[in-house]
Design an enzyme around this catalytic site. Sequence first.
Site, mmCIF file in Angstrom:
data_model
loop_
_atom_site.group_PDB
_atom_site.id
_atom_site.type_symbol
_atom_site.label_atom_id
_atom_site.label_comp_id
_atom_site.label_asym_id
_atom_site.label_seq_id
_atom_site.Cartn_x
_atom_site.Cartn_y
_atom_site.Cartn_z
ATOM 1 N N SER A 1 0.850 -1.180 0.000
ATOM 2 C CA SER A 1 0.000 0.000 0.000
ATOM 3 C C SER A 1 0.891 1.236 0.000
ATOM 4 O O SER A 1 1.872 1.313 -0.748
ATOM 5 C CB SER A 1 -0.946 -0.040 1.206
ATOM 6 O OG SER A 1 -1.807 1.077 1.225
ATOM 7 N N TYR B 1 -5.453 8.654 -6.031
ATOM 8 C CA TYR B 1 -4.498 7.613 -5.647
ATOM 9 C C TYR B 1 -4.772 7.140 -4.228
ATOM 10 O O TYR B 1 -4.848 5.938 -3.957
ATOM 11 C CB TYR B 1 -3.071 8.147 -5.772
ATOM 12 C CG TYR B 1 -2.027 7.191 -5.254
ATOM 13 C CD1 TYR B 1 -1.714 6.030 -5.955
ATOM 14 C CD2 TYR B 1 -1.348 7.446 -4.059
ATOM 15 C CE1 TYR B 1 -0.759 5.146 -5.479
ATOM 16 C CE2 TYR B 1 -0.390 6.572 -3.584
ATOM 17 C CZ TYR B 1 -0.095 5.424 -4.294
ATOM 18 O OH TYR B 1 0.839 4.543 -3.820
ATOM 19 N N LYS C 1 -5.892 3.411 -2.389
ATOM 20 C CA LYS C 1 -5.131 2.778 -1.316
ATOM 21 C C LYS C 1 -5.956 2.667 -0.033
ATOM 22 O O LYS C 1 -5.834 1.680 0.701
ATOM 23 C CB LYS C 1 -3.828 3.543 -1.067
ATOM 24 C CG LYS C 1 -2.831 3.459 -2.214
ATOM 25 C CD LYS C 1 -2.397 2.022 -2.480
ATOM 26 C CE LYS C 1 -1.242 1.957 -3.477
ATOM 27 N NZ LYS C 1 -0.814 0.560 -3.750
#
Length: 272
Positions: A135, A149, A153
């Site tokens: 991650s 983004y 995650k």
Amino acid sequence: MTDKVWFITGAGRGLGYLLARDALAAGDRVVATSRTVDGLAEGLGVAEDRLLVRPLDVTDAMAAAAARDAAVAAFGRIDILVNNAGRAQLGWFETIPDRDVRRQFEINLFGAMNVARAVLPVMRRQRSGLVIAISSVNGLVSNPGGSVYAASKFALEGWMEGLAAEIAPLGIRSLIVEPGMMRTNFLDPSTVRQGEIEIADYAEAVAGFRSFIAAANGTQQNDPEVLSALIVAEASTPDPAQRLLFGADAHDWAGAKSRQLAAEIAASRARA
């Protein structure tokens, strides 16, 4: 059994390549997968009985199952899955087309799910295994220019936390790795994506962010060689951590976020 069998996605370069190299150096066997595998076997340079290289687009569930079958046929088992393949979609949210937002999730979240869905039946039969998700500290903290983004995650970590509790009773462990900014190809123009919709209200901020990314590329403070060695060592312990933050920046950002959450929870309790 002394050696372990690793199944690594995104092994063509960056952290994935280092993990494949270091696992092989530790005496383990490796299934190294990547969208592009040209020169990968030669670069890793070990005998075919210890290394299997397979092309794999993680967004293709059938390809993930085929790579799993090839791994089991070659080595008989899979002990460690590393979901490392990922994409960096950066930029202010409104500047990113919907197709690119969805592509971010297809790779970073649904791609990891595809590979896990393929590999977990093998681990369930073995009643053993370790699932590692690469991650980011941005799985805990989101910033301007990283909203999409970070969203992918955050979702990856939410899935992994629940999955960990589901598979633990079957002898399958899990590890979420959360690096800070690392000196890989992550911010290289060949890898990173930026928003392409021009919006005047964001123009100055976006220009500053792009300058920051260009300057940071190749100068990040954290060494991926060190992280790779840590992950390989952690995978060899009988009781690995479930979360591994890496880098002073990651610890600083995560610590600040945890303190902020604690303060907000306390304030909410007082109001409610």
